[in-house]
Design a protein around this motif. Structure first.
Motif, mmCIF file in Angstrom:
data_model
loop_
_atom_site.group_PDB
_atom_site.id
_atom_site.type_symbol
_atom_site.label_atom_id
_atom_site.label_comp_id
_atom_site.label_asym_id
_atom_site.label_seq_id
_atom_site.Cartn_x
_atom_site.Cartn_y
_atom_site.Cartn_z
ATOM 1 N N HIS A 353 0.788 -0.875 -0.034
ATOM 2 C CA HIS A 353 -0.064 0.044 0.214
ATOM 3 C C HIS A 353 0.693 1.012 -0.515
ATOM 4 N N ASP A 354 0.385 2.027 -0.930
ATOM 5 C CA ASP A 354 1.621 3.589 -1.140
ATOM 6 C C ASP A 354 1.128 4.110 -0.096
ATOM 7 N N MET A 355 2.134 5.046 0.856
ATOM 8 C CA MET A 355 1.912 6.002 1.452
ATOM 9 C C MET A 355 0.441 7.339 1.749
ATOM 10 N N VAL A 356 -0.705 7.284 1.685
ATOM 11 C CA VAL A 356 -1.337 7.745 1.352
ATOM 12 C C VAL A 356 -1.843 8.217 2.455
ATOM 13 N N LYS A 357 -2.076 9.577 1.689
ATOM 14 C CA LYS A 357 -3.199 10.229 3.583
ATOM 15 C C LYS A 357 -4.398 9.660 3.874
ATOM 16 N N GLY A 358 -4.776 9.615 5.373
ATOM 17 C CA GLY A 358 -5.923 8.961 5.520
ATOM 18 C C GLY A 358 -6.470 7.442 5.845
ATOM 19 N N VAL A 359 -5.562 6.787 5.849
ATOM 20 C CA VAL A 359 -6.292 5.563 5.491
ATOM 21 C C VAL A 359 -4.720 3.868 6.070
ATOM 22 N N GLU A 360 -4.233 5.240 6.734
ATOM 23 C CA GLU A 360 -3.181 3.961 7.572
ATOM 24 C C GLU A 360 -3.603 2.844 7.860
ATOM 25 N N ASP A 361 -4.944 2.942 8.374
ATOM 26 C CA ASP A 361 -6.005 1.254 9.318
ATOM 27 C C ASP A 361 -6.022 0.432 7.909
ATOM 28 N N LEU A 362 -5.419 0.993 6.269
ATOM 29 C CA LEU A 362 -4.754 -0.732 5.849
ATOM 30 C C LEU A 362 -3.787 -0.351 5.320
ATOM 31 N N ARG A 363 -3.148 0.302 5.370
ATOM 32 C CA ARG A 363 -1.135 0.066 5.245
ATOM 33 C C ARG A 363 -1.032 -1.637 6.083
ATOM 34 N N THR A 364 0.130 -2.216 6.006
ATOM 35 C CA THR A 364 0.975 -3.003 6.762
ATOM 36 C C THR A 364 1.984 -3.234 6.258
ATOM 37 N N ARG A 365 2.607 -3.836 7.241
ATOM 38 C CA ARG A 365 4.072 -3.747 7.053
ATOM 39 C C ARG A 365 5.167 -4.855 6.416
ATOM 40 N N VAL A 366 6.302 -4.230 5.632
ATOM 41 C CA VAL A 366 6.350 -4.759 4.464
ATOM 42 C C VAL A 366 6.975 -6.240 4.937
ATOM 43 N N ALA A 367 7.165 -6.718 6.521
ATOM 44 C CA ALA A 367 7.328 -7.998 7.305
ATOM 45 C C ALA A 367 6.388 -9.041 6.924
ATOM 46 N N ASP A 368 5.379 -8.140 7.074
ATOM 47 C CA ASP A 368 4.227 -9.155 5.861
ATOM 48 C C ASP A 368 3.720 -9.441 5.217
ATOM 49 N N THR A 369 4.321 -8.378 4.611
ATOM 50 C CA THR A 369 4.771 -9.156 2.762
ATOM 51 C C THR A 369 5.214 -10.309 2.222
ATOM 52 N N VAL A 370 6.332 -9.644 2.974
ATOM 53 C CA VAL A 370 7.636 -10.541 2.450
ATOM 54 C C VAL A 370 7.012 -11.861 2.948
ATOM 55 N N GLU A 371 6.468 -12.221 4.041
ATOM 56 C CA GLU A 371 5.789 -13.234 4.905
ATOM 57 C C GLU A 371 4.860 -14.019 3.405
ATOM 58 N N LEU A 372 3.761 -12.651 3.266
ATOM 59 C CA LEU A 372 2.857 -13.744 2.341
ATOM 60 C C LEU A 372 3.606 -14.356 1.334
ATOM 61 N N GLU A 373 4.394 -13.230 0.543
ATOM 62 C CA GLU A 373 4.244 -13.707 -0.883
ATOM 63 C C GLU A 373 4.908 -14.557 -1.020
ATOM 64 N N LYS A 374 5.133 -15.834 0.832
ATOM 65 C CA LYS A 374 6.175 -16.968 0.389
ATOM 66 C C LYS A 374 4.818 -18.183 0.890
ATOM 67 N N GLU A 375 4.225 -17.314 1.102
ATOM 68 C CA GLU A 375 2.351 -18.377 2.018
ATOM 69 C C GLU A 375 2.142 -18.957 -0.441
ATOM 70 N N ILE A 376 1.925 -17.360 -0.947
ATOM 71 C CA ILE A 376 1.784 -17.707 -2.332
ATOM 72 C C ILE A 376 1.925 -18.487 -3.041
ATOM 73 N N ARG A 377 4.028 -18.317 -3.140
ATOM 74 C CA ARG A 377 4.243 -18.442 -4.361
ATOM 75 C C ARG A 377 4.064 -20.238 -4.851
ATOM 76 N N GLY A 378 4.038 -20.734 -5.710
ATOM 77 C CA GLY A 378 4.030 -21.918 -6.054
ATOM 78 C C GLY A 378 2.458 -22.478 -5.278
ATOM 79 N N ALA A 379 1.688 -21.679 -4.853
ATOM 80 C CA ALA A 379 0.367 -22.269 -5.041
ATOM 81 C C ALA A 379 -0.174 -22.585 -6.495
ATOM 82 N N THR A 380 0.025 -22.403 -7.504
ATOM 83 C CA THR A 380 -0.927 -22.232 -8.699
ATOM 84 C C THR A 380 0.420 -22.038 -9.885
ATOM 85 N N ALA A 381 0.226 -21.908 -10.784
ATOM 86 C CA ALA A 381 0.656 -22.067 -12.213
ATOM 87 C C ALA A 381 1.725 -20.252 -11.735
#
Ligand SMILES: *Cc1c(COP(=O)(O)O)cnc(C)c1O
Ligand code: SF4
Length: 472
Positions: A353-381
């Motif tokens: 998520h970009d650094m956009v005004k008024g939506v801090e409740d929607l952003r996540t940490r880079v660390a969580d995104t890195v973990e999520l990527e590991k979970e996703i890769r390999g699930a499909t083509a």
């Protein structure tokens, strides 16, 4: 009669299913093949008597889109308590984006629990969940305006440019990166308007013609769904006429929030299909990039719309924004990607998520995104597996999220390099402060610490690059 056997035909033997090497799959893992074909909109009081034919009519969708709280109230009536409406009203008073919801999107919200609903979270702000903005955040965090040689054309990368052809969309997303331009003015933001007029477009075309290195144009906005068919056609054909332009993409959130337009706006569909076909004749690639964020957004209407594009030979790729509480858990993201894959939509990017005004409740940490990527890769083509990127604030452009030079999980600062944009520069992304450990929150609470934290992180990145650094 004598049986004749042809040598080219394999003998038919009923061998049954070969012995399995894997246990039978749990049918729940095939949920991505289910597309809601019910008349789900009838649960909304104002749409209770709306027939399928009417609901599929794109004029009806546009005319009945909700752009004011009073209209929202008229539409959903007693589905929500008055306190919820007050919360939306208060949330809107401080939001950088105005509201616009198509009846389709509005019908996909679970109004029995709108606070937690992943579709509501994307389009309707609530004052009660608002968090303070990060101190390092500004309105045009990607510095798109700074890289504009002409209004609405951002030339940042060597061979591609971003052309913002207009500033309206069929819905307004709370988290829009271009809240500096897109949508109508709000109390918070007076917008930098980008109208779809000939004169502005001509300047952009002239610039593209003058730069032979530009092979690739991202046509975005705003949303090309809003363009009149004749404008869409002119735009596409003009770009095809520029010899060095070899490929372009039309960016539209339309398939995710008003898929019926593809089925019932024949003039618009024909304009798109004709440009794609003319492109193919000239050996140029014209594709559609869309923006699904949650599996609920894909219904049977979507499936039919995407199949219509598919039959016309139109490639559809998807760019998702990673949103806290919407799609930041592995099961939801996997379901989204496989559901898109089932109907032929390629998952291209997932954006931090970009650094956009008024939506801090929607952003996540880079660390969580890195973990999520590991979970996703390999699930499909692999070609349906998105690359997880962060668009580096300050104009660094897209970087693969785990390619940071340095990442301090206490201050939440990640540091990226982007040699094709600027070989010397360092770009920082900042995790939302409420997700940091106590020590990090304390440092951000003291404004005197802000520049020191950034300087430390960049120093660490430099040191690592020089080969002097330790482990992160
Ligand atoms: C995203 C973007 C592009 C296109 O980048 P791809 O990685 O090719 O999708 C081009 N220009 C700008 C300014 C962008 O933000
Ligand atoms: S559709 Fe795209 S451009 Fe329009 S408001 Fe949403 S994110 Fe912004």
């Amino acid at each position: 009669m004598k049986a004749s056997s042809s040598p080219s035909t394999l003998p038919v033997v009923d061998a049954g299913a070969p012995a399995a090497r894997k246990p039978p799959v749990d049918p729940a893992t095939l949920r991505h093949r289910e597309f809601d074909d019910s008349e789900f909109w009838r649960a909304i009081p104002a749409y209770a008597d709306v027939s399928r034919e009417t609901f599929l009519d794109h004029h009806w969708q546009a005319k009945n889109s909700v752009t004011r709280v009073s209209k929202l109230l008229d539409t959903i009536r007693d589905l929500v308590p008055a306190s919820f409406i007050a919360d939306v009203e208060e949330g809107l008073a401080h939001a950088p984006m105005s509201i616009r919801l198509s009846p389709y999107v509005l019908s996909l919200i679970d109004w029995s629990n709108p606070v937690d609903d992943p579709i509501r979270r994307q389009f309707l702000p609530l004052a009660s969940t608002r968090l303070p903005d990060h101190p390092k955040l500004d309105l045009d965090s990607l510095h798109e305006k700074a890289d504009m040689p002409v209004p609405g054309l951002t030339h940042r990368y060597p061979d591609k440019a971003l052309f913002l052809v207009l500033d309206t969309c069929p819905v307004y997303c709370r988290f829009c990166t271009r809240s500096y331009a897109v949508g109508i003015d709000t109390e918070e933001v007076h917008k930098y308007h980008l109208r779809p007029n000939q004169q502005r477009w001509e300047q952009a075309f002239a610039y593209i013609r003058s730069r032979p290195e530009l092979e690739d144009i991202v046509v975005s906005g705003g949303d090309v769904y809003q363009l009149r068919p004749d404008y869409l056609r002119t735009l596409g054909m003009t770009l095809l006429d520029i010899d060095h332009v070899r490929r372009f993409r039309f960016a539209t959130k339309g398939p995710a929030i008003m898929p019926m337009k593809i089925l019932t706006d024949d003039a618009w569909f024909r304009a798109l299909a004709d440009v794609v076909e003319e492109g193919r004749r000239r050996h140029k690639e014209v594709v559609v990039h869309t923006h699904f964020n949650h599996p609920t957004e894909l219904t049977d209407i979507t499936r039919q719309a995407i199949f219509r594009l598919f039959e016309a030979g139109i490639t559809v790729r998807n760019q998702t924004v990673l949103l806290r509480g919407v799609n930041d858990d592995p099961d939801t993201m996997r379901l989204l990607i496989r559901k898109m894959g089932w109907i032929g939509v390629h998952a291209y990017y997932v954006y931090q998520h970009d650094m956009v005004k008024g939506v801090e409740d929607l952003r996540t940490r880079v660390a969580d995104t890195v973990e999520l990527e590991k979970e996703i890769r390999g699930a499909t083509a692999g070609f349906n597996t998105p690359t997880f990127v962060v668009d580096a604030p300050g104009g660094g452009g897209k970087r693969v999220v785990h390619s940071y030079e340095y990442y301090d999980r206490v201050t939440g600062i990640s540091v990226y390099r982007s040699p094709n944009v600027d070989p010397e520069a360092y770009y920082c992304y900042f995790d939302p402060i409420d997700t940091l450990p106590e020590a990090g929150r304390a440092r951000w609470a003291d404004p005197a610490e802000h520049d020191a934290m950034v300087a430390e992180a960049i120093e660490q990145a430099r040191a690592r690059r020089a080969g002097a650094g330790g482990a992160d």
